[in-house]
Design a protein around this motif. Structure first.
Motif, mmCIF file in Angstrom:
data_model
loop_
_atom_site.group_PDB
_atom_site.id
_atom_site.type_symbol
_atom_site.label_atom_id
_atom_site.label_comp_id
_atom_site.label_asym_id
_atom_site.label_seq_id
_atom_site.Cartn_x
_atom_site.Cartn_y
_atom_site.Cartn_z
ATOM 1 N N VAL A 420 7.129 -1.877 -3.197
ATOM 2 C CA VAL A 420 6.062 -1.258 -3.990
ATOM 3 C C VAL A 420 6.369 0.215 -4.231
ATOM 4 C CG1 VAL A 420 3.648 -0.509 -3.903
ATOM 5 C CG2 VAL A 420 4.245 -2.876 -3.358
ATOM 6 N N MET A 421 6.807 0.914 -3.201
ATOM 7 C CA MET A 421 7.100 2.347 -3.337
ATOM 8 C C MET A 421 8.271 2.582 -4.276
ATOM 9 S SD MET A 421 6.485 3.421 0.636
ATOM 10 C CE MET A 421 4.861 3.147 1.372
ATOM 11 N N ARG A 422 9.261 1.726 -4.210
ATOM 12 C CA ARG A 422 10.408 1.884 -5.114
ATOM 13 C C ARG A 422 10.036 1.510 -6.543
ATOM 14 N NH1 ARG A 422 14.791 -0.020 -0.570
ATOM 15 N NH2 ARG A 422 14.954 2.048 0.382
ATOM 16 N N MET A 423 9.048 0.630 -6.712
ATOM 17 C CA MET A 423 8.542 0.329 -8.048
ATOM 18 C C MET A 423 7.924 1.590 -8.651
ATOM 19 S SD MET A 423 5.519 -2.358 -9.145
ATOM 20 C CE MET A 423 6.331 -3.784 -8.463
ATOM 21 N N TYR A 428 8.118 6.070 -12.543
ATOM 22 C CA TYR A 428 7.973 7.500 -12.787
ATOM 23 C C TYR A 428 9.252 8.109 -13.346
ATOM 24 C CZ TYR A 428 3.730 7.033 -9.938
ATOM 25 O OH TYR A 428 2.508 6.663 -9.448
ATOM 26 N N ARG A 429 10.384 7.736 -12.779
ATOM 27 C CA ARG A 429 11.641 8.334 -13.251
ATOM 28 C C ARG A 429 11.981 7.871 -14.663
ATOM 29 N NH1 ARG A 429 13.688 11.386 -9.369
ATOM 30 N NH2 ARG A 429 13.086 10.942 -7.220
ATOM 31 N N THR A 430 11.637 6.629 -14.992
ATOM 32 C CA THR A 430 11.849 6.164 -16.365
ATOM 33 C C THR A 430 11.057 7.014 -17.348
ATOM 34 O OG1 THR A 430 12.273 3.897 -15.627
ATOM 35 C CG2 THR A 430 11.606 4.197 -17.931
ATOM 36 N N LEU A 431 9.887 7.469 -16.913
ATOM 37 C CA LEU A 431 9.027 8.285 -17.764
ATOM 38 C C LEU A 431 9.356 9.769 -17.676
ATOM 39 C CD1 LEU A 431 5.710 6.409 -17.019
ATOM 40 C CD2 LEU A 431 6.766 6.609 -19.275
ATOM 41 N N GLY A 432 10.401 10.105 -16.942
ATOM 42 C CA GLY A 432 10.788 11.507 -16.822
ATOM 43 C C GLY A 432 9.914 12.291 -15.863
ATOM 44 N N ILE A 433 9.156 11.595 -15.020
ATOM 45 C CA ILE A 433 8.305 12.252 -14.021
ATOM 46 C C ILE A 433 9.111 12.353 -12.729
ATOM 47 C CG2 ILE A 433 6.138 12.132 -12.732
ATOM 48 C CD1 ILE A 433 5.143 10.240 -15.017
ATOM 49 N N THR A 434 9.527 13.543 -12.398
ATOM 50 C CA THR A 434 10.346 13.726 -11.194
ATOM 51 C C THR A 434 9.607 14.482 -10.101
ATOM 52 O OG1 THR A 434 11.299 15.736 -12.155
ATOM 53 C CG2 THR A 434 12.504 13.680 -12.500
ATOM 54 N N MET A 469 7.163 4.161 4.300
ATOM 55 C CA MET A 469 7.270 5.454 3.617
ATOM 56 C C MET A 469 8.583 6.143 3.971
ATOM 57 S SD MET A 469 3.310 6.779 4.020
ATOM 58 C CE MET A 469 3.327 8.094 2.805
ATOM 59 N N GLU A 470 8.937 6.097 5.234
ATOM 60 C CA GLU A 470 10.183 6.739 5.661
ATOM 61 C C GLU A 470 11.397 6.033 5.063
ATOM 62 O OE1 GLU A 470 9.758 6.671 9.887
ATOM 63 O OE2 GLU A 470 8.487 8.477 9.938
ATOM 64 N N GLU A 471 11.353 4.700 5.012
ATOM 65 C CA GLU A 471 12.491 3.961 4.451
ATOM 66 C C GLU A 471 12.620 4.191 2.948
ATOM 67 O OE1 GLU A 471 13.955 -0.673 3.990
ATOM 68 O OE2 GLU A 471 12.982 -0.043 5.865
ATOM 69 N N SER A 472 11.513 4.432 2.270
ATOM 70 C CA SER A 472 11.546 4.640 0.816
ATOM 71 C C SER A 472 12.265 5.933 0.435
ATOM 72 C CB SER A 472 10.122 4.687 0.250
ATOM 73 O OG SER A 472 9.494 5.925 0.537
ATOM 74 N N GLU A 473 12.296 6.901 1.372
ATOM 75 C CA GLU A 473 12.920 8.220 1.161
ATOM 76 C C GLU A 473 12.208 9.040 0.082
ATOM 77 O OE1 GLU A 473 17.091 7.481 0.500
ATOM 78 O OE2 GLU A 473 17.459 7.234 2.635
ATOM 79 N N ILE A 474 10.989 8.676 -0.256
ATOM 80 C CA ILE A 474 10.168 9.486 -1.152
ATOM 81 C C ILE A 474 9.415 10.493 -0.287
ATOM 82 C CG2 ILE A 474 8.263 9.460 -2.813
ATOM 83 C CD1 ILE A 474 9.058 6.543 -3.450
ATOM 84 N N PRO A 475 9.405 11.768 -0.642
ATOM 85 C CA PRO A 475 8.720 12.762 0.195
ATOM 86 C C PRO A 475 7.242 12.409 0.384
ATOM 87 C CG PRO A 475 10.010 13.837 -1.518
ATOM 88 C CD PRO A 475 10.018 12.381 -1.843
ATOM 89 N N PHE A 476 6.712 12.726 1.583
ATOM 90 C CA PHE A 476 5.290 12.506 1.811
ATOM 91 C C PHE A 476 4.722 13.534 2.775
ATOM 92 C CE2 PHE A 476 7.142 10.006 5.278
ATOM 93 C CZ PHE A 476 6.274 10.215 6.343
#
Length: 673
Positions: A420-423, A428-434, A469-476
């Motif tokens: 879900v997190m990687r989705m 977001y990245r496809t839409l240019g939201i970084t 969350m930690e495995e996704s490597e997305i900041p939190f």
């Protein structure tokens, strides 16, 4: 996660008994003026104190810099006091409400006979400048009792109401209401007198001259204490910053944000409308806006199909028993539309899709072989937002969510949540939201009445959530107190190019609801076990997400999302037939194209297409008609000539790869070769 030290953070200082905090700060070599001035201190118990504070015994305290979050809040609240003083000096009949610091600014509410006008704000701001320059000192003074505090604010009915509420909240067992009641006096030391006072907890800046830069921005109506049943007040908003440069940058950002306001662009581009006959907060999607909705929903459908989701459709209303089962009644009643009586049963417009999806799962027996079971729906929901909170598509009463629920075993939950997190990340990245991150919302241990009491379930849900969350490597980051009643949640925060931040979606691992609904599966050994439920909505609601994208792109959507993708313009009447043919070819290829056959000169037609932010403008003349080509002008204002067939393939590729070429601006985009 490691937490960075906030901007403006300082090392502690020692304050001797009988010494002011200001003297200790100066002795430590820290400045009391300038953009990074120390404006307050935080004592060892975590309370903020004025620099005039004198401790009874030697103590350590942390200086608070003007540039820190706390310092900015003190600056803005102090400026709110200057605003209130200025208003009452110009409008003596004005009665005071409240005047807190808010994100990037402040406001103060006033009870006045007539609304403030633009020229009133100019006069008020001019008077504020005079007060700031006079260098009035903010002096804190404790009231001897609640009765003496009432005497101080006897002419301020709204302040008296707040004071009585405070005393009642403390149980009324002490005359002062349990906590020291304080006044802040604005003292003109040149005249040796107090010129204005307000009941306030503080802290404040040492003097008004410590306010470097401010501006009043607007006025608006506001209900007293946010309740529509109360009287309507006039609220004046403003902003204050540590330097004139920061103020200028903020005002420039506000101007840019105003240009990108989705309500303004939505009207200009015919995306949506509201009708008083239909009701507040219930948007009408016009054809152009619906095109954007359809593109997003189609994208979500394709993505979810590849990941194993199945589509469902559930009713817009339901019997109240379902919401008692889910726990939303009676605690969620204020957010629901009033119930509808149907044949003796009470029905509610649904405020969320979750309970309906749980009943879809429960409609058939489930085996471990069926798991994970993923169901998705762009379900329309209805919530009774207060009128004062409505804000275009950002805050509506009816909206359609990119909602889905995953029913899985406890062992599958972490991997499913990571997916879900990687989705989210892919969308977001496809839409240019970084610029995005997650917020892990946890329960507040001091408010046990807000959450279920199964501590082991809480620990398990938090463990799965944190690991994913930690495995996704997305900041939190973490936030205490924001959890749902049934478990921790993960909010995705995204930031637009204007700097505005939005909560795009909420996602949860839910172990509690399955026990209430009896959501079970038969394990390999034949034993019935509760499923884990993952709530997810990566694109949030159509309404909120389209509003965000409208502001993010400033209405200049990428080709694949643009409500009008191609505008064909004939140079002269005798090529109109070919222009229509070009339009028809593009339309048959699946693109949103139109042809401008109106009277008028070519430059005016091009300007009209640019104003409507159409990404591809096709101009055809006799030469193009002769060789079946097109001359294409994109948002870079550069031109290229292509055969009609090559142009169709070019547009098809832009759409297929969801290219962001030229999105978000009207110049500077490279022209593809």
């Amino acid at each position: 996660m490691a937490t960075a030290r906030p901007t403006g953070a300082t090392v502690p200082v020692t304050i001797p008994a009988g010494t002011t905090a200001a003297e200790a700060v100066t002795h430590a070599g820290l400045k009391l003026s300038g953009p990074n001035a120390i404006v307050a201190i935080r004592d060892r118990f975590g309370s903020l104190r004025d620099l005039g504070w004198v401790p009874d015994s030697e103590t350590e305290a942390e200086p608070v810099a003007l540039s820190s979050d706390d310092g900015l809040s003190i600056l803005r609240h102090s400026t709110a006091h200057v605003l209130a003083q200025a208003v009452q000096s110009l409008f003596p009949e004005a009665k005071l409400g409240t005047g807190p610091a808010i994100a990037d600014g402040f406001y103060y509410d006033f009870a006045v006979p007539t609304p403030f006008q633009a020229e009133d704000l100019e006069r008020i701001e001019k008077r504020m400048v005079e007060i700031v320059r006079s260098g009035q000192r903010f002096i804190r003074r404790e009231c001897e009792s609640a009765q003496s505090a009432r005497f101080e604010v006897a002419s301020e009915p709204l302040k008296l109401e707040l004071l009585d509420l405070k005393v009642r909240a403390s149980g009324g067992d002490t005359e002062s209401g349990g906590e020291a009641l304080t006044m802040y006096d604005n003292v003109d030391e040149r005249a040796s007198k107090t010129v204005w006072s307000d009941l306030c907890r503080g802290p404040h800046l040492p003097t008004t001259s410590h306010i470097p830069a401010f501006r009043l921005t607007r006025s608006a109506a506001a209900y007293w204490r946010g309740d529509e049943a109360n009287q309507q007040l006039q609220r004046i908003y403003g902003t204050a910053w540590p330097s004139k440069q920061q103020l200028s940058e903020h005002l420039a950002a506000l101007e840019e944000a105003a240009k990108r306001d989705h309500r303004r662009i939505g009207e200009d581009l015919d995306l949506f409308a509201f009708s008083k006959e239909i009701g507040k907060g219930l948007p009408l999607w016009l054809p152009n806006g619906t095109a954007i909705r359809d593109e997003l929903e189609g994208w979500a459908r394709d993505t979810e199909r590849r990941l194993g989701y199945q589509r469902v459709v559930t009713p817009h209303i339901t019997r109240q028993e379902l919401y008692y089962l889910s726990g939303h009644l009676p605690y969620y009643t204020d957010d629901l539309y009033a119930p509808i009586d149907i044949e003796g049963d009470e029905y509610y417009l649904r405020p969320m899709n979750c309970p309906h999806h749980h009943m879809v799962y429960k409609a058939r027996p489930r085996s471990y072989r069926n798991l994970p079971y993923k169901i998705a729906e762009y379900g329309t929901v209805y919530r009774f937002e207060r009128s004062g909170q409505l804000h275009g598509l950002m805050r509506a009463r009816g909206f359609s969510q990119n909602d889905a629920h995953i029913y899985c075993t406890l062992e599958q939950a972490k991997a499913q949540f990571v997916e879900v997190m990687r989705m989210h990340d892919d969308y977001y990245r496809t839409l240019g939201i970084t610029d995005f991150y997650m917020v892990l919302a946890l329960p507040d241990a001091s408010k046990t009445d807000k959450y279920h009491d199964d501590e082991e379930m809480w620990r398990t849900a938090e463990g799965i959530t944190r690991a994913a969350m930690e495995e996704s490597e997305i900041p939190f980051v973490e936030e205490i107190g924001g959890a749902a009643h049934y478990g921790p949640k993960v909010d995705f925060m995204i930031r637009a190019v204007t700097g505005k931040e939005f909560a795009a979606s909420t996602n949860q691992v839910d172990l509690y609801t399955p026990t209430r609904f009896g959501l079970e599966y038969h394990d390999a050994d034949g034993v019935s076990k509760s499923v884990a439920v993952i709530h997810r909505a990566p694109l949030g609601s159509h309404e909120r997400f389209v509003a965000f994208l409208t502001e993010h792109f400033g209405g200049a959507f990428p080709v694949w999302l643009a409500p009008e993708q191609v505008q064909v313009i004939p140079v002269m009447p005798d090529v109109e037939e070919y222009a229509v043919e070009v339009r028809d070819v593009l339309f048959e290829a699946g693109f949103r194209a139109d042809v401008d056959l109106t009277d008028g000169r070519l430059p005016a037609k091009v300007r009209s297409a640019v104003a409507r932010k159409i990404p591809l403008i096709v101009v055809v003349g006799r030469r193009e008609a002769a060789d079946r080509s097109v001359t294409v002008r994109d948002r870079s204002a550069k031109e290229m000539k292509l055969s009609l067939e090559a142009f169709v393939e070019y547009v098809r590729e832009l759409v297929r790869c969801k290219s962001l070429e030229g999105a978000g601006h009207l110049s500077g985009a490279p022209v593809p070769q």
